[in-house]
Scaffold this motif. Structure first.
Motif, PDB file in Angstrom:
ATOM      1  N   GLY A   1       0.791  -1.234   0.000  1.00 22.37           N
ATOM      2  CA  GLY A   1       0.000   0.000   0.000  1.00 22.37           C
ATOM      3  C   GLY A   1       0.817   1.276   0.000  1.00 22.37           C
ATOM      4  O   GLY A   1       0.269   2.367  -0.200  1.00 22.37           O
ATOM      5  N   HIS A   2       2.115   1.189   0.266  1.00 22.10           N
ATOM      6  CA  HIS A   2       2.934   2.394   0.404  1.00 22.10           C
ATOM      7  C   HIS A   2       4.265   2.279  -0.333  1.00 22.10           C
ATOM      8  O   HIS A   2       4.879   1.217  -0.346  1.00 22.10           O
ATOM      9  CB  HIS A   2       3.274   2.662   1.879  1.00 22.10           C
ATOM     10  N   THR A   3       4.704   3.399  -0.910  1.00 23.01           N
ATOM     11  CA  THR A   3       6.093   3.541  -1.359  1.00 23.01           C
ATOM     12  C   THR A   3       6.500   4.926  -0.884  1.00 23.01           C
ATOM     13  O   THR A   3       6.006   5.935  -1.387  1.00 23.01           O
ATOM     14  CB  THR A   3       6.213   3.474  -2.894  1.00 23.01           C
ATOM     15  N   GLN A   4       7.357   4.972   0.105  1.00 23.77           N
ATOM     16  CA  GLN A   4       7.707   6.262   0.697  1.00 23.77           C
ATOM     17  C   GLN A   4       9.192   6.328   1.024  1.00 23.77           C
ATOM     18  O   GLN A   4       9.798   5.328   1.416  1.00 23.77           O
ATOM     19  CB  GLN A   4       6.921   6.464   2.006  1.00 23.77           C
ATOM     20  N   LEU A   5       9.741   7.529   0.865  1.00 19.15           N
ATOM     21  CA  LEU A   5      11.095   7.812   1.337  1.00 19.15           C
ATOM     22  C   LEU A   5      10.944   8.747   2.525  1.00 19.15           C
ATOM     23  O   LEU A   5      10.294   9.797   2.421  1.00 19.15           O
ATOM     24  CB  LEU A   5      11.907   8.492   0.233  1.00 19.15           C
ATOM     25  N   ILE A   6      11.531   8.356   3.643  1.00 19.22           N
ATOM     26  CA  ILE A   6      11.329   9.111   4.880  1.00 19.22           C
ATOM     27  C   ILE A   6      12.653   9.382   5.550  1.00 19.22           C
ATOM     28  O   ILE A   6      13.527   8.508   5.615  1.00 19.22           O
ATOM     29  CB  ILE A   6      10.399   8.317   5.827  1.00 19.22           C
ATOM     30  N   LYS A   7      12.816  10.622   6.028  1.00 23.53           N
ATOM     31  CA  LYS A   7      13.999  10.914   6.840  1.00 23.53           C
ATOM     32  C   LYS A   7      13.604  10.627   8.289  1.00 23.53           C
ATOM     33  O   LYS A   7      12.652  11.216   8.816  1.00 23.53           O
ATOM     34  CB  LYS A   7      14.426  12.375   6.675  1.00 23.53           C
TER      35      LYS A   7
END
Ligand code: KG4
Ligand code: ZN
Length: 344
Positions: A142-148
């Motif tokens: 459900g997600h594709t995210q780049l997170i700091k």
């Protein structure tokens, strides 16, 4: 039986896996998992109502099994953590109801955990774990995210998919190639027989600045490629191979950009697609060029599991957080809305 001063029961039920685990000062004591994959396979995808009903059937037996495996009883527990969202609302409620009722009956605090926080902290369960701050690539169904990630609870969204998630693109392309459900692992296995040189798929959104993704075009590219060619076994494998390459390469390009942009040298990769071998080797090669290092959960903790929820809940309960009396399921829940636990 030893005395456990802080011991948390974790419950995951956001989609098609019922996961239960016990995490405490001594680390992970036990975990049990039941996958509903076979039940949903007949329908080619997750049927939410069937998922909820099966969680109800499996939760208590899995909890009992987990207690038996760790040789503990309810009186050893100091808290209960459960996935409060994001996910399928009925499935979430199955876990929430059990977790909240048990905590109330046992007179211990409970805490609702963000499913993606669970995923991104999963590599912390390994002996060699990453230290903060780091870049997290979350790649699930459900997600594709780049997170700091600055610390537990301090999450800055750098980029995300504007349409399909990476896992969703794997699942849809697998369906197109008649590989069944769940598509990701099936496509990855099938791609091993493919010729990586026969087709070249685009690397979406890599030739413009920014850290967002778009994967729905790759699925369309797979469709048009399959229409233009005779769809024999080899052609299907070649398409799978080119698709997998394009996803792995696109994710690596964006991770490299995120590491360079932030000056960080630690990458954490989590969520179901982080189990993908082609993606791992592409990310490891990219990290080498930057003198950076990638961390992954062990294979079984890439996909949904109770251990990651027990771990995230343990961190928050230890910091003094607990639920209010109100019960809430959050089918949608931005990760960046989370707060840093007070005591950290
Ligand atoms: O994290 P997860 O278990 O559930 C969600 O939170 O969505 O991720 C499931 C997703 C599915 O789309 C599945 O096809 C994909 O992860 N997946 C894979 C692999 N294993 C699971 N995709 C590519 N390669 C794999 N080896
Ligand atoms: Zn997940």
């Amino acid at each position: 039986m030893t005395q456990h001063s802080q011991l948390v029961l974790g419950i995951e039920s956001s989609c098609d896996e019922t996961g239960v685990a016990l995490y405490g000062e001594q680390g992970l004591l036990a975990e049990t998992l039941y996958s509903q994959v076979e039940m949903h396979a007949e329908y080619g995808g997750v049927v939410p109502e069937l998922a909820s009903r099966d969680h109800v059937r499996k939760l208590l037996p899995l909890i009992k099994q987990c207690f038996a495996n760790a040789d503990i009883s309810a009186k050893d527990l100091s808290g209960v953590a459960y996935t409060a969202g994001p996910g399928l609302v009925g499935a979430l409620f199955a876990g929430i109801s059990v977790a909240r009722s048990l905590a109330y009956g046992w007179n211990i605090p409970s805490i609702g955990v963000h499913h993606m926080e669970g995923h991104l902290l999963a590599p912390m369960l390994e002996e060699e774990s990453p230290s903060f701050p780091f870049i997290a690539l979350l790649v699930s169904g459900g997600h594709t995210q780049l997170i700091k990630v600055n610390q537990v609870g301090d999450y800055q969204l750098l980029g995300e998919s504007l349409d399909d998630a990476a896992g969703e693109a794997f699942d849809k392309t697998a369906k197109l190639l008649q590989l069944g459900y769940p598509g990701g692992p099936a496509l990855a296995k099938f791609a091993e027989q493919g010729d990586p040189k026969r087709f070249t798929f685009p690397r979406p959104m890599t030739n413009r600045p920014g850290l967002d993704f778009s994967f729905s075009g790759l699925k369309t590219f797979a469709l048009t490629t399959s229409q233009k060619n005779t769809l024999d076994q080899q052609t299907r494998a070649d398409i799978a191979c080119a698709f997998e390459d394009a996803v792995a390469d696109t994710l690596s390009i964006k991770c490299k950009r995120a590491l360079k942009q932030t000056g960080l040298s630690t990458l954490v990769v989590a969520g179901g697609v982080s189990a993908n071998k082609r993606l791992r080797s592409s990310l490891n090669a990219m990290c080498q060029t930057l003198n950076a290092r990638a961390f992954y959960p062990r294979h079984e903790f890439c996909t949904d599991n109770g251990a990651m929820i027990a771990y995230a809940g343990y961190q928050r309960l230890l910091a003094g957080e607990h639920d209010p009396l109100r019960i809430q399921a959050r089918p949608r829940w931005p990760l960046a809305d989370l707060k840093i636990p007070q005591a950290l």
